[in-house]
Design a protein around this motif. Structure first.
Motif, PDB file in Angstrom:
ATOM      1  N   VAL A 103       0.857  -1.198   0.000  1.00  0.00           N
ATOM      2  CA  VAL A 103       0.000   0.000   0.000  1.00  0.00           C
ATOM      3  C   VAL A 103       0.889   1.243   0.000  1.00  0.00           C
ATOM      4  O   VAL A 103       2.079   1.170   0.322  1.00  0.00           O
ATOM      5  N   THR A 104       0.263   2.341  -0.345  1.00  0.00           N
ATOM      6  CA  THR A 104       0.981   3.621  -0.306  1.00  0.00           C
ATOM      7  C   THR A 104       0.285   4.519   0.708  1.00  0.00           C
ATOM      8  O   THR A 104      -0.914   4.798   0.577  1.00  0.00           O
ATOM      9  N   LEU A 105       1.047   4.948   1.678  1.00  0.00           N
ATOM     10  CA  LEU A 105       0.495   5.799   2.739  1.00  0.00           C
ATOM     11  C   LEU A 105       1.320   7.080   2.795  1.00  0.00           C
ATOM     12  O   LEU A 105       2.503   7.097   2.448  1.00  0.00           O
ATOM     13  N   ARG A 106       0.672   8.130   3.266  1.00  0.00           N
ATOM     14  CA  ARG A 106       1.471   9.344   3.510  1.00  0.00           C
ATOM     15  C   ARG A 106       0.842  10.099   4.668  1.00  0.00           C
ATOM     16  O   ARG A 106      -0.381  10.065   4.879  1.00  0.00           O
ATOM     17  N   ALA A 107       1.705  10.755   5.418  1.00  0.00           N
ATOM     18  CA  ALA A 107       1.231  11.602   6.506  1.00  0.00           C
ATOM     19  C   ALA A 107       0.703  12.883   5.890  1.00  0.00           C
ATOM     20  O   ALA A 107       0.974  13.187   4.726  1.00  0.00           O
ATOM     21  N   VAL A 108      -0.080  13.622   6.688  1.00  0.00           N
ATOM     22  CA  VAL A 108      -0.610  14.892   6.195  1.00  0.00           C
ATOM     23  C   VAL A 108       0.586  15.780   5.827  1.00  0.00           C
ATOM     24  O   VAL A 108       1.522  15.916   6.608  1.00  0.00           O
ATOM     25  N   ASP A 109       0.571  16.313   4.666  1.00  0.00           N
ATOM     26  CA  ASP A 109       1.662  17.139   4.144  1.00  0.00           C
ATOM     27  C   ASP A 109       2.965  16.367   3.979  1.00  0.00           C
ATOM     28  O   ASP A 109       4.043  16.949   3.874  1.00  0.00           O
ATOM     29  N   GLY A 110       2.853  15.072   3.944  1.00  0.00           N
ATOM     30  CA  GLY A 110       4.072  14.267   3.804  1.00  0.00           C
ATOM     31  C   GLY A 110       4.116  13.620   2.434  1.00  0.00           C
ATOM     32  O   GLY A 110       3.150  13.632   1.674  1.00  0.00           O
ATOM     33  N   ALA A 111       5.285  13.038   2.141  1.00  0.00           N
ATOM     34  CA  ALA A 111       5.448  12.363   0.854  1.00  0.00           C
ATOM     35  C   ALA A 111       4.841  10.969   0.933  1.00  0.00           C
ATOM     36  O   ALA A 111       4.788  10.360   1.997  1.00  0.00           O
TER      37      ALA A 111
END
Lengths: 394, 239
Positions: A103-111
């Motif tokens: 899966v592809t996850l990112r934090a808020v404002d993150g890459a």
């Protein structure tokens, strides 16, 4: 003679031949240290090595079956798991269904970052020792966003220092969903991994997720592998799968325990052999010392020491040396256990805090005292039988 | 408790009474050698007695009997009014500690103990003495023999005369009724020996105890109140 007097005489006796006492102590130290090491290592293996194996391979008596199902047969896999769980619940066994997908996850404002998502249905904590360090997971069903748990590696990658935290999951190339990190758990993996329950993942994806190569895990210390295999095969038949389905053992706890038991027995034999040698040494030195100090001992008898006072003096001195040896051995072990072991072991791998191995302390003191006593008995009897009238012989 | 019994005929001031006392030594082959026969002796407190005789006449063996280290082969022996002829070893040890003081020929101090600890040694056994009592008694005895400042020293750092004075202090620290000395000046030169004997006699008298000295030295024997001569098997007691 009171205990206090006996101790006082024994302490003063150490001054009689300090070098000889030191050498006696050293000869005893080897065996006592071996016994303490055996006991402490046993505890460390149980608390650290086996804990680490339970974290990564599964708890003791964990079996795995790879289900012959395609991704589109996730409903069948879930149903089969449900049937198995229902069958083993009363038999003191646990079951979990796991599958994984990238899966592809990112934090808020993150890459955006790629992760391995472990899809879980059932009781994962009963199968693996993967304790939650911060937060709660699995989280009770609610109207809030679907919840996932991250391992420490994933949390570090996403810069998550506290939970709950919000993540974006790139569900497809043109759609993303909000998920909440409700916990950070320790799984001993170096790969960034997220954990989600099947229902939470389904909620995030807005559809039933595919289960690629789903694995059914079963743990039981009381039910045999054959019985569990029969349960799984019956469940497969219930959902229309061909059988039989074989289980393979995935945990390594039993092998480790066997290795530890062998090593422990070997070390124990070495320790006992060293202690026997130490006893013979103490006996030899003790008898020589009694002969050497016979004048002093009979003078003590002449001025009022009873036979048992003289025997207590000899035994007391030996026990005092033994206690000093035990103190050195135990202090060394505590130093190693509390000072060195945590540095040698990955913080993520060790789940139980390293504590003072009290059974090793107990075993060390007992081994030292028994050795001292065994070595001092014959000299004590010999000393107590010295003829008091010899005090008047020049 | 002591198995000894009180002697009804014990007179005031009598420390030791021997009646028809026999002393012999047993050999491993079952035979025995009689050394003393029919010894009658009464030792009063404050008195001093020399035991003399040729080598092998049984002086030291007699002393070991009087010192409760071996039982007499015949007769009766009383110390401080108690029949001490046959005692269990633990009872004999208790009475040695309580009633007797010993001065040995070669000092027999414990090398790894300080002078203070050597003098305090009898107080480590028998009736318990508190730490202040031990300190007070030891210091009193060391003062009496002129060695008060030597308490922390080891015996090997002292001269022969000083070591024997430490042994005298040790013999008297429990307040014994009878002091038994085996050739106390045997290892000393004449002048030192005379000085040590003077100390021993004065300290014993001051303590109200009786003194029995085994010696080869006629001059020393003459300086005591009386002598027991073991030159013949039947001991002769002379004033």
């Amino acid at each position: 003679m009171t205990t206090v007097r006996t101790v006082l005489i024994a302490v003063r006796d150490l001054r009689a031949s300090p070098l000889r006492n030191l050498l006696t102590a050293l000869s005893m130290l080897v065996g006592v240290a071996a016994i303490v090491a055996v006991s402490a290592a046993d505890q460390l293996v149980v608390s650290a090595v086996i804990a680490q194996q339970e974290q990564q391979q599964g708890r003791a008596s964990t079996y795995e079956a790879t289900l012959p199902l395609g991704e589109e047969q996730s409903e069948d896999a879930l149903k089969m798991h449900e049937v198995v769980r229902g069958a083993v619940t009363d038999a003191d066994a646990s079951a979990a269904l796991v599958a994984s997908e990238p899966v592809t996850l990112r934090a808020v404002d993150g890459a955006a970052t790629s992760f391995n998502l472990i899809q879980v249905e059932g009781d994962l904590q009963s199968v693996y020792r993967r304790p939650v360090v911060v937060g709660t997971w699995p989280r009770p069903e609610s109207t809030l966003s679907p919840a996932v748990a991250l391992n420490q590696e994933a949390a570090d990658k996403l810069g998550i220092l506290e939970v709950p935290a919000v993540l974006r999951w790139e569900v497809t190339t043109d759609r993303s969903a909000t998920v909440v990190v409700s916990a950070i758990l320790t799984d001993g993996q170096t790969e960034a991994t997220a954990y989600g329950t099947w229902s939470a993942i389904a909620a995030a994806r807005a559809e039933a997720p595919p289960l690629a190569a789903p694995r059914l895990l079963l743990t039981s210390s009381t039910v045999s592998r054959e019985v569990l295999e029969q349960v799984v095969t019956d469940a497969a038949h219930r959902v229309g799968l061909p059988g039989p389905i074989e289980l393979r053992r995935v945990d390594t706890v039993a092998e480790t325990q066997q290795t530890v038991a062998t090593a422990r027995a070997a070390l124990f034999v070495c320790g006992i052999a060293a202690l026997v040698v130490a006893v013979l040494g103490i006996l030899n030195v003790g008898l020589a010392t009694v002969t050497e100090r016979s004048r002093e001992l009979v003078v003590r008898r002449a001025i009022g020491a009873r036979r048992r006072d003289v025997a207590a003096q000899v035994i007391g001195s030996a026990l005092l040396v033994s206690l000093l040896v035990a103190a050195v051995a135990v202090a060394t072990v505590i130093l190693v256990v509390l000072g060195v072991v945590p540095r040698l072991t990955s913080a993520a791998a060790i789940t139980d805090p390293v504590t003072v191995p009290w059974p090793a302390v107990r075993d060390g003191i007992a081994a030292a005292l028994l050795t001292g006593l065994a070595g001092a008995l014959a000299p004590a009897v010999s000393a107590s039988r010295l003829p008091v009238a010899d005090a008047l012989r020049a | 408790m002591s198995s000894s019994t009180a002697r009804s005929a014990s007179g005031p001031g009598e420390v030791l009474v021997a009646e028809d006392l026999g002393v012999s030594i047993d050999h491993r082959n079952g035979s025995s050698t009689r050394l003393v026969e029919g010894l009658d002796l009464v030792i009063q407190s404050g008195s001093s007695t020399a035991v003399v005789g040729r080598s092998g006449s049984g002086k030291t063996t007699l002393l070991s009997v009087l010192g409760l280290m071996r039982p007499p082969s015949a007769g009766r022996l009383y110390i401080a009014g108690r029949d001490v002829g046959t005692l269990r070893p633990s009872v004999a040890a208790g009475l040695r500690n309580e009633l007797l003081g010993f001065v040995f020929q070669n000092y027999s101090l414990v090398e790894h103990l300080s002078v203070f600890e050597n003098v305090a040694l009898p107080l480590m056994y028998g009736r318990r003495a508190t730490r202040p009592q031990v300190r007070e008694r030891v210091e009193r005895q060391l003062t009496a023999v002129g060695l008060r400042e030597f308490g922390r020293r080891r015996p090997r750092s002292l001269s022969g005369g000083e070591q024997q004075r430490v042994a005298i202090a040790r013999a008297l620290v429990r307040g014994p009724r009878l002091v038994l000395a085996d050739e106390p000046t045997g290892a000393l030169d004449t002048a030192t020996g005379t000085s040590v004997m003077k100390h021993l006699q004065e300290a014993t008298v001051e303590a109200g105890a009786a003194l029995i000295v085994v010696t080869h030295d006629d001059a020393l024997a003459d300086s005591l109140h009386r002598r027991v001569d073991l030159s013949s098997r039947e001991a002769a007691v002379a004033l």
